[in-house]
Design an enzyme around this catalytic site. Structure first.
Site, PDB file in Angstrom:
ATOM      1  NE  ARG A  35      -2.426  -4.665  -1.944  1.00  0.00           N
ATOM      2  CZ  ARG A  35      -1.693  -3.259  -1.581  1.00  0.00           C
ATOM      3  NH1 ARG A  35      -2.178  -3.670  -0.346  1.00  0.00           N
ATOM      4  NH2 ARG A  35      -2.438  -2.700  -2.064  1.00  0.00           N
ATOM      5  CD  GLU A  78      -4.735  -1.518   0.529  1.00  0.00           C
ATOM      6  OE1 GLU A  78      -3.992  -0.994   0.477  1.00  0.00           O
ATOM      7  OE2 GLU A  78      -5.794  -1.669  -0.946  1.00  0.00           O
ATOM      8  CG  ASP A  79      -7.055  -8.008  -1.936  1.00  0.00           C
ATOM      9  OD1 ASP A  79      -7.461  -6.416  -1.966  1.00  0.00           O
ATOM     10  OD2 ASP A  79      -6.502  -7.853  -2.887  1.00  0.00           O
ATOM     11  CB  THR A  80      -7.986 -11.443   2.500  1.00  0.00           C
ATOM     12  OG1 THR A  80      -6.585 -11.358   2.612  1.00  0.00           O
ATOM     13  CG2 THR A  80      -8.696 -11.509   0.981  1.00  0.00           C
ATOM     14  NE  ARG A  81      -4.182  -5.872   7.796  1.00  0.00           N
ATOM     15  CZ  ARG A  81      -3.393  -6.730   7.354  1.00  0.00           C
ATOM     16  NH1 ARG A  81      -2.423  -7.111   8.779  1.00  0.00           N
ATOM     17  NH2 ARG A  81      -1.612  -6.113   6.749  1.00  0.00           N
ATOM     18  N   GLY A  84       8.787  -2.487  13.893  1.00  0.00           N
ATOM     19  CA  GLY A  84       9.801  -2.074  14.524  1.00  0.00           C
ATOM     20  C   GLY A  84      10.336  -2.676  13.156  1.00  0.00           C
ATOM     21  CD  GLU A 103       4.431 -11.884   3.067  1.00  0.00           C
ATOM     22  OE1 GLU A 103       5.042 -11.328   3.942  1.00  0.00           O
ATOM     23  OE2 GLU A 103       3.364 -12.122   2.760  1.00  0.00           O
TER      24      GLU A 103
END
Length: 995
Positions: A33, A35-38, A65, A99
């Site tokens: 996710r 927003e949490d861990t990128r 794309g 996913e």
């Protein structure tokens, strides 16, 4: 999520051939996710993976794309491992859930696909159960999304959370850098997985791996080279455990090798040595010309390498010598695991630790059977009772559960289940039989094999002393060595006074004999099956091949009498059991070689004079119609050691016991009509065991005789009517005395110093106990409900030696006596102290009330932790209420949970408070300083309207070793621990049968 169970994920790396295999383009796909861990954890993990040479794809590298979803799906399909980083808001993202569903579909469809979950600041149980923030996210999805899709997301989320990975909360003290290194090590291990067989439906393996890795393997601990043994009966799961351990820890070593089925490769040792060196050195071109050269090469090349080696299924120590399995052959920190059926093979080597593989619990066995029979973790509802019958038949043996489960998987009707199980009980399944028979075939000679076959047919649950004496007599020499050999091969359990054998081992032995002559039972060496025995006796087809025969009929059987001529040709018959069988004819036809005669319900008033008893060592004629035992003749059993006439209610006089100079055991339980012959007991100078329970014995009947029994060890006098005992202090060998329910007994005048156990429960008139003699060896004293007894002089001086003191219901005990007992009681291990007391001793500083849970944090200042002292106060609103005490110990720090059953009790007075105080050994609990522990006590096995209630619980930490910790058999059961959330309320447990 326990990292020691990582091999459960590894098992997914090799799947069935029916699934589509893939040519992997990438090593790892990272799902997370954003927003949490990128920009933090996931970015650091991605860099660490790439730095380790692991090809990693991550979605923020994709170009924007219209085909981004298609590209992600392609990358998921092309990656060997999908690493899913679960975080608090992971489930809020529809993108993440879709996913994840794609990942789980690929796991099902692609051979070798591994899904590895990481729990980052989120509890695994909340992901599995979809509670907390995860649950809130799903509530929103259910309002906004397709219900069918949401339901699939739920299933995929639970399934993925059930897989093995890592939890930041419980790893590396939440240090993210070290945590990431451990994850990278795991991924490296998964990518390097060797072609070991898949562990399918590995029920219970996680707990065994954890126990083995913690107590035995010590990876990353000692730098010494350690050789560790795993031993146990065939089919018990030794190889499964070893494979899982190997797959889990192989990446922690510089070199690894798993040598399979070494027993079968004994004649090809050179190729085994070549495999050994090739696997460890990663050199496929190694060639060896001789065994001697191979041994030298192993010593020369591996002496500095840290290696993990598993040598599976060895039966000859020479094989280990040829593989140079010695401490000096390998580098520091190496671990060598040896797997054998025969413990003696491990004893020959310098094995530091030996792990005895255990059978499955009933719950585990039911689940494993269900996976193979129903394709689910539990049986179909209508098959539950039948499934439990199969579990009982298999006795916790994983091999049997798998084989029988697969056998029944295609059987739809319950009648076929029943008939299949009936057949298996008579003729074992071929695969199970052949696996177990390997241990039998490995026995050294026909004599040892014969001893095993005798035990499997006739002597299971017999006292070892009886069996040894009988087999010694049959052989003409001592069979102790043969018994030890059989025990070392896990074909016999002799840990208790009785011989015990796994049911399937027993069945294997009986099948070997059945196969001697399948169509003509009269030509077999041993007969035990009802149909075969009745056929042989009816047809009078027995032969001199028969060594033993047993036929057990119900007490009121309508079976017609057999003729004694049926035994005429059985000249070598040594063991005969004929419970409630009637014979007609002359008894001279029965074998003169008989060593054992078991004939419960013997139908005659006297043993016939022509019955030759001269070689008998044991006679059991319990529940007989005997009036007197035998008529004097030259054919009396002068070699007799064991005579049991229990419940022969017509018996009026004892035989001339002077004719039995070797008698060691005499059982006369409930022979209420005997009025003559007690004075003859004085003749039995070798008598060790005497059972006179419920014999209407009064004060003067046997006084002089008892004093003369100088060899007596056990004396049972329960339920008799005497008022005083004779002074028994002269019986220097007496260790056990039983006086339960002697309701007229007023005084016990003197006891020998040798006494270990005294039971005098429910002696309601007992007032006087002797002053315990100096050097007393008393360990177990049980005097429940002796309500007139005030004290036991000198007892407080011997409390340090005692294991068990039960005096609950002794309501006249003085306050001073009880205070001294509570002050001085030590109690090595659980035996327990029980008194009529209504408060916890002050020295136990952790206390909870009314079925409450005691919470402890173990101080870090203790030099030694021996275990826990646990005390409870309990009572019932009803009298005559029975229950089993269960103590639940949950270690929240180590994530372990025990259910412990220390005692059973009967409350005899309503609203009366009882105290129980006992110890739990740290050899089982493994407590350490700083551990957060919860303790709860409750009673099981009570009916709702007769509930025994725990009113208070007290706990203390014991700082000494329990010297008797291995002497008392207490059931410590390690049960699943999922998360701290699950321990908020420790649930009462159901006690299952222990195998």
């Amino acid at each position: 999520m326990n990292t020691s169970s990582l091999a459960l994920a590894t098992a997914a790396a090799g799947s069935s051939s029916s699934r589509r295999s893939s040519c992997w383009k990438y090593d790892v796909f990272l799902s997370f996710r954003g927003e949490d861990t990128r920009t933090r954890f996931t970015d650091h993990l991605s860099i660490a993976l790439r730095s380790a040479g692991i090809t990693t794809v991550i979605d923020y590298k994709l170009k924007k794309g219209e085909n981004i979803q298609r590209e992600i799906d392609r990358q998921i399909e092309g990656s060997r491992i999908a690493v899913v980083v679960f975080s608090k808001s992971y489930a809020e993202s529809r993108w993440c859930l879709r996913e994840l569903s794609m990942i789980m579909r690929c796991r099902e469809d692609q051979e070798g696909k591994v899904v590895y979950p990481i729990f980052y600041d989120v509890d695994p149980s909340k992901v599995r159960k979809q509670s907390g923030s995860i649950g809130e996210a799903f509530q929103k999805h259910e309002r906004d999304e397709d219900p069918n899709e949401v339901e699939q997301w739920r299933k995929d989320l639970k399934a993925s959370a059930d897989l093995v990975g890592r939890n930041l909360e419980t790893t590396a003290d939440r240090r993210e850098g070290e945590f990431i290194q451990k994850v990278v090590g795991d991924i490296n291990g998964l990518l390097k997985t060797s072609d070991l067989k898949e562990v399918k439906h590995s029920v219970g393996i996680a707990y065994r791996v954890e126990e083995f890795s913690t107590k035995y393997l010590d990876v990353g601990g000692s730098h010494d080279v350690q050789i560790i043994g795993i031993w146990g009966m065939g089919g018990i799961g030794k190889t499964t455990l070893a494979r899982t351990i190997y797959s889990t820890y192989r990446h922690s070593f510089h070199g690894q090798c798993y040598l399979e089925e070494v027993r079968s490769k004994k004649k090809n040792m050179v190729s085994l040595q070549e495999q050994f060196l090739r696997d460890i050195l990663k050199r496929p071109d190694i060639k060896i010309s001789s065994v001697a050269e191979g041994t030298k090469e192993i010593e020369k090349r591996l002496g500095s390498m840290k290696v993990l080696i598993v040598v599976d299924d060895i039966n000859d120590a020479d094989q280990l010598d040829e593989l140079a399995i010695e401490h000096d052959s390998f580098g520091p920190g190496s671990r060598i695991i040896l797997i054998a059926r025969d413990e003696q093979v491990l004893n020959i080597q310098k094995v530091e630790k030996k792990y005895k593989a255990q059978t499955m619990t009933d719950e585990e066995a039911l689940e494993l059977l269900s996976w193979h029979a129903f394709g689910n973790h539990c049986p179909d509802k209508e098959y539950i009772e039948l499934a439990r019958g199969v579990v009982d038949y298999c006795g916790g043996l994983p091999l049997a559960l798998k084989v029988v489960g697969r056998l029944l998987a295609t059987k739809k009707s319950k009648s076929i289940w029943k008939s299949t199980l009936d057949k298996l009980r008579n003729i074992p399944h071929g695969k199970i039989h052949e696996t177990l028979r390997l241990s039998y075939d490995g026995l050294s000679d026909d004599h040892v094999k014969g001893v095993f076959l005798d035990i499997s047919h006739f002597f299971i649950n017999w006292y070892g002393t009886h069996v040894m004496a009988i087999l010694d007599s049959c052989s003409g020499f001592c069979v102790e060595s043969e018994i030890k050999t059989i025990q070392d091969r896990c074909l016999l359990d002799f840990d208790s006074p009785k011989f015990r054998m796994h049911d399937l081992i027993r069945d294997m032995g009986r099948e070997i004999v059945r196969a001697e002559c399948a169509m003509e039972p009269g030509k077999r060496s041993r007969l035990w099956h009802h149909v075969d025995v009745t056929s042989v006796l009816r047809d009078e087809s027995g032969t001199e091949a028969i060594r033993g025969l047993t036929l057990v009929l119900p007490e009121k059987s309508d079976e017609h009498p057999f003729r004694t001529k049926a035994f005429k040709k059985m000249r070598h018959l040594k063991f005969l059991q004929l419970n409630y069988v009637k014979l007609t004819g002359r008894y001279r036809h029965l074998s003169k070689e008989l060593r054992v005669l078991l004939w419960q319900g013997f139908p005659l008033e006297v043993i016939p004079k022509d019955f030759d008893l001269r070689n008998l060592l044991l006679i059991d004629l319990s529940n007989s119609k005997l009036v007197r035992v035998w008529v004097d003749s030259d054919q009396l059993p002068k070699k007799l050691k064991f005579l049991y006439l229990d419940h022969s209610r017509n018996l009026t006089q004892l035989p001339d016991l002077s004719k039995l100079p070797h008698l060691e055991s005499l059982g006369l339980n409930s022979c209420k009509s005997v009025s003559e012959g007690y004075h003859l007991l004085a003749q039995l100078k070798m008598l060790e065991y005497l059972d006179l329970r419920d014999c209407n014995i009064t004060d003067d009947a046997i006084v002089a005789s008892l004093r003369s029994l100088s060899s007596l060890c056990s004396l049972l006098l329960d339920g008799n009517g005497f008022h005083r005992l004779p002074i028994l202090s002269g019986l220097s060998q007496l260790t056990s005395l039983y006086l339960n329910h002697c309701t007229s007994l007023e005084a016990i005048p003197g006891l020998p110093t040798s006494l270990h156990t005294l039971e005098a429960n429910y002696c309601t008139e007992l007032e006087i106990m002797p002053k315990l003699p100096e050097m007393s060896q008393m360990m177990d004293l049980r005097m429940k409900d002796c309500r007139k007894l005030k004290d036991i002089p000198n007892l407080d001086n011997f409390l340090c030696n005692m294991r068990t003191l039960h005096m609950e219901g002794c309501t006249s005990l003085t306050a001073t006596f009880k205070e001294n007992i509570l002050l001085k009681w030590r109690g090595d291990v659980i035996g327990g102290l029980s008194l009529s007391v209504n408060d916890i001793p002050r020295r136990l500083c952790y206390v909870a009330r009314e079925d409450g849970t005691v919470e402890i944090e173990v101080p870090t200042t203790f030099d030694y932790i021996g275990g826990l002292a646990v005390c409870i106060i309990y009572s019932s609103d009803n009298s005559d209420c029975t229950g089993s005490l269960c103590i639940h110990v949950v270690n929240r720090t180590q994530r372990t949970r025990f259910h412990i059953w220390p005692m059973e009790t009967t409350v005899t007075a309503s609203h009366e408070c009882y105290l129980w105080l006992g110890n739990l050994t740290n050899k089982k609990l493994n407590l350490k300083g700083g551990d957060r522990v919860r303790v709860l006590a409750d009673f099981t096995g009570t009916e709702d309207n007769h509930q025994i209630k725990v009113k208070k619980t007290g706990v203390g930490i014991v700082e000494r070793e329990f010297v008797a910790s291995d002497l008392i058999d207490v059931d410590y059961k390690l049960v699943p621990y999922e998360s701290d959330e699950d321990t908020d309320e420790v649930q009462p447990c159901k006690r299952f049968k222990v195998i």
